[in-house]
Structures are given as C-alpha cells and as structure tokens.
Scaffold this motif. Sequence first.
Motif, PDB file in Angstrom:
ATOM      1  N   SER A 146       0.846  -1.216  -0.132  1.00  0.00           N
ATOM      2  CA  SER A 146       0.183  -0.016   0.112  1.00  0.00           C
ATOM      3  C   SER A 146       0.781   1.289  -0.132  1.00  0.00           C
ATOM      4  O   SER A 146       2.191   1.252   0.432  1.00  0.00           O
ATOM      5  CB  SER A 146      -0.688   0.036   1.331  1.00  0.00           C
ATOM      6  OG  SER A 146      -1.707  -1.097   1.263  1.00  0.00           O
ATOM      7  N   ALA A 150      -9.578   9.769  -4.854  1.00  0.00           N
ATOM      8  CA  ALA A 150      -9.787   8.294  -5.062  1.00  0.00           C
ATOM      9  C   ALA A 150     -10.398   8.215  -6.474  1.00  0.00           C
ATOM     10  O   ALA A 150      -9.952   7.356  -7.029  1.00  0.00           O
ATOM     11  CB  ALA A 150     -10.293   7.725  -4.122  1.00  0.00           C
ATOM     12  N   ARG A 162     -13.114   3.246  -5.589  1.00  0.00           N
ATOM     13  CA  ARG A 162     -12.905   1.941  -4.587  1.00  0.00           C
ATOM     14  C   ARG A 162     -12.175   1.007  -4.947  1.00  0.00           C
ATOM     15  O   ARG A 162     -11.312   0.515  -4.107  1.00  0.00           O
ATOM     16  CB  ARG A 162     -14.510   1.719  -3.820  1.00  0.00           C
ATOM     17  CG  ARG A 162     -15.215   2.773  -3.443  1.00  0.00           C
ATOM     18  CD  ARG A 162     -16.459   2.297  -2.339  1.00  0.00           C
ATOM     19  NE  ARG A 162     -16.011   1.068  -1.553  1.00  0.00           N
ATOM     20  CZ  ARG A 162     -16.846   0.135  -1.482  1.00  0.00           C
ATOM     21  NH1 ARG A 162     -18.105   0.396  -1.517  1.00  0.00           N
ATOM     22  NH2 ARG A 162     -16.594  -0.658  -0.506  1.00  0.00           N
ATOM     23  N   ARG A 163     -12.645   0.398  -6.085  1.00  0.00           N
ATOM     24  CA  ARG A 163     -11.927  -0.767  -6.369  1.00  0.00           C
ATOM     25  C   ARG A 163     -12.004  -1.314  -7.786  1.00  0.00           C
ATOM     26  O   ARG A 163     -12.909  -0.805  -8.506  1.00  0.00           O
ATOM     27  CB  ARG A 163     -12.565  -1.976  -5.488  1.00  0.00           C
ATOM     28  CG  ARG A 163     -12.004  -3.516  -5.558  1.00  0.00           C
ATOM     29  CD  ARG A 163     -12.919  -4.298  -4.592  1.00  0.00           C
ATOM     30  NE  ARG A 163     -12.142  -5.438  -4.289  1.00  0.00           N
ATOM     31  CZ  ARG A 163     -12.219  -6.583  -4.651  1.00  0.00           C
ATOM     32  NH1 ARG A 163     -13.138  -6.898  -5.442  1.00  0.00           N
ATOM     33  NH2 ARG A 163     -11.373  -7.514  -4.122  1.00  0.00           N
ATOM     34  N   GLU A 209      -7.341  -1.643  -4.289  1.00  0.00           N
ATOM     35  CA  GLU A 209      -8.294  -1.043  -3.463  1.00  0.00           C
ATOM     36  C   GLU A 209      -7.925   0.197  -3.029  1.00  0.00           C
ATOM     37  O   GLU A 209      -6.895   0.408  -3.049  1.00  0.00           O
ATOM     38  CB  GLU A 209      -8.299  -2.012  -2.322  1.00  0.00           C
ATOM     39  CG  GLU A 209      -9.051  -3.324  -2.674  1.00  0.00           C
ATOM     40  CD  GLU A 209      -9.002  -4.267  -1.550  1.00  0.00           C
ATOM     41  OE1 GLU A 209     -10.039  -4.343  -0.978  1.00  0.00           O
ATOM     42  OE2 GLU A 209      -7.947  -4.833  -1.036  1.00  0.00           O
ATOM     43  N   GLU A 216      -8.684   3.495  -0.790  1.00  0.00           N
ATOM     44  CA  GLU A 216      -9.301   4.350   0.464  1.00  0.00           C
ATOM     45  C   GLU A 216      -9.192   5.805   0.318  1.00  0.00           C
ATOM     46  O   GLU A 216      -7.996   6.314   0.343  1.00  0.00           O
ATOM     47  CB  GLU A 216      -8.574   3.689   1.576  1.00  0.00           C
ATOM     48  CG  GLU A 216      -8.993   4.442   2.851  1.00  0.00           C
ATOM     49  CD  GLU A 216      -8.293   3.876   4.127  1.00  0.00           C
ATOM     50  OE1 GLU A 216      -8.578   4.480   5.273  1.00  0.00           O
ATOM     51  OE2 GLU A 216      -7.518   3.109   4.149  1.00  0.00           O
ATOM     52  N   ASP A 217     -10.462   6.423   0.286  1.00  0.00           N
ATOM     53  CA  ASP A 217     -10.475   7.653   0.282  1.00  0.00           C
ATOM     54  C   ASP A 217     -10.144   8.634   1.391  1.00  0.00           C
ATOM     55  O   ASP A 217     -10.543   8.226   2.444  1.00  0.00           O
ATOM     56  CB  ASP A 217     -11.943   8.301  -0.254  1.00  0.00           C
ATOM     57  CG  ASP A 217     -12.116   9.576  -0.816  1.00  0.00           C
ATOM     58  OD1 ASP A 217     -11.226  10.314  -0.346  1.00  0.00           O
ATOM     59  OD2 ASP A 217     -13.156   9.995  -0.998  1.00  0.00           O
ATOM     60  N   THR A 262      -5.261   9.217  -1.536  1.00  0.00           N
ATOM     61  CA  THR A 262      -5.924   7.928  -1.489  1.00  0.00           C
ATOM     62  C   THR A 262      -4.745   6.874  -1.052  1.00  0.00           C
ATOM     63  O   THR A 262      -3.686   7.052  -1.524  1.00  0.00           O
ATOM     64  CB  THR A 262      -6.281   7.535  -2.939  1.00  0.00           C
ATOM     65  OG1 THR A 262      -6.967   8.700  -3.531  1.00  0.00           O
ATOM     66  CG2 THR A 262      -6.792   6.318  -3.177  1.00  0.00           C
ATOM     67  N   ARG A 263      -5.219   5.891  -0.300  1.00  0.00           N
ATOM     68  CA  ARG A 263      -4.247   4.962   0.062  1.00  0.00           C
ATOM     69  C   ARG A 263      -4.611   3.800  -1.033  1.00  0.00           C
ATOM     70  O   ARG A 263      -5.822   3.347  -1.078  1.00  0.00           O
ATOM     71  CB  ARG A 263      -4.824   4.541   1.477  1.00  0.00           C
ATOM     72  CG  ARG A 263      -3.628   3.031   1.647  1.00  0.00           C
ATOM     73  CD  ARG A 263      -3.945   2.540   3.246  1.00  0.00           C
ATOM     74  NE  ARG A 263      -3.172   3.513   4.327  1.00  0.00           N
ATOM     75  CZ  ARG A 263      -3.575   4.158   4.965  1.00  0.00           C
ATOM     76  NH1 ARG A 263      -5.126   4.208   5.149  1.00  0.00           N
ATOM     77  NH2 ARG A 263      -2.991   5.092   5.938  1.00  0.00           N
ATOM     78  N   THR A 318      -3.894   0.036  -2.438  1.00  0.00           N
ATOM     79  CA  THR A 318      -3.538  -1.321  -2.161  1.00  0.00           C
ATOM     80  C   THR A 318      -3.644  -2.135  -3.370  1.00  0.00           C
ATOM     81  O   THR A 318      -4.580  -2.169  -4.053  1.00  0.00           O
ATOM     82  CB  THR A 318      -3.939  -1.688  -0.902  1.00  0.00           C
ATOM     83  OG1 THR A 318      -4.024  -1.017   0.380  1.00  0.00           O
ATOM     84  CG2 THR A 318      -3.474  -3.215  -0.438  1.00  0.00           C
TER      85      THR A 318
END
Length: 172
Positions: free
Chosen positions: A10, A17, A79-80, A105, A107-108, A113-114, A116
């Motif tokens: 990550s 995001a 999101r994905r 994936e 993450e907002d 954004t994270r 992964t």
Amino acid sequence: MKRTMQVSDSMIIDVDALTLWEQVADPTQMPRWSPENTGAHTPAESRPLQVGEVFEGSNRRNRARWVTECVVTASEPGRRFAFEVRKIGASAPAISSGIATWVYELEDLGDRTRVTETWNDDRTTWPDWVATVVDRVLTGGSSFADFQRMNIHRTLTSMKDEFADVGTTGSS
C-alpha cells in the motif's frame, strides 16, 4: 515449503480516489507505472472498464514478451478495480489457465488516496515444486511472490511520483 499465493503493498498517493480509480480502471494507462506492462487493447476507446469486459495486455520482462487476456471482476468508482488474467501466450493469449488476479483497492483520504495493489497466484493446481522451478526460470532466480512484491512496490512508487509531480507542476 508451501509457496506464497498472495502479496500486496500500500501507498498513499496525492490524488483523490475517483481520479486515481479512473486511471487504474483504464488498463491502457498501466504502462505509465508498471515495470512490465507495455500496453493494453480494450473493447472501446480508453475509459474505465466495467465488470465482465475483456482486455488484452502486452508485457515485457528483459527479452521475453507475452500477451494476456484479462477479464474485469470488480469496478467500483473510487473504491476498487480488479481483473483476472485467464489466458497467456507469446504473441496471442492462447493458453487458458488460472494465472493471476490483480486487485487495486482505494481508500479515500480526501485529496489523497491509500491504494493497495494485490497480486494473487491463481496457479492453484500446480504442484509447489513445479511452480518453484518455473518461477525461478522466468524471474531470473526468485519466486513469483518475491518478484511481484518488487513489481508492486515499483508500480506504486511510480504512481506516487507521477501524481506528486502533477501537484507541483501547477504551482510557480
């Protein structure tokens, strides 16, 4: 020794995001970041792909080149995004087999954004010893898990660098 069937990493990227998802869900954009992907042919002009759509990816590792056929298995804006590599071949995706699944994936975190990135080894019917021998030949001595761990880190670092550059180029 049992082989590792999944690796991920990550990183926090300086972009929202939805913007990042729009890029990642368009496989024609991946050569910007991936150390192996050299292009993709999608069913329509460049855009985020939806579940069930199929695309071909072209790849290179040293002198080896190959083509894959992939099907999108998840596509959730912001999101994905995920796809399954279901065929592979030297000049055309001809060999059908469980190969790999890639998942992104997101993450907002507001304007960050994270992300992964996860690689799953879908060669579940292969005996571990056969996979180990094949992996070492195709990667120059390491397992696919170790090799993909390095590739994922390089991909995420390239993404982070690109979006950091975008954020700094607009200011004087």
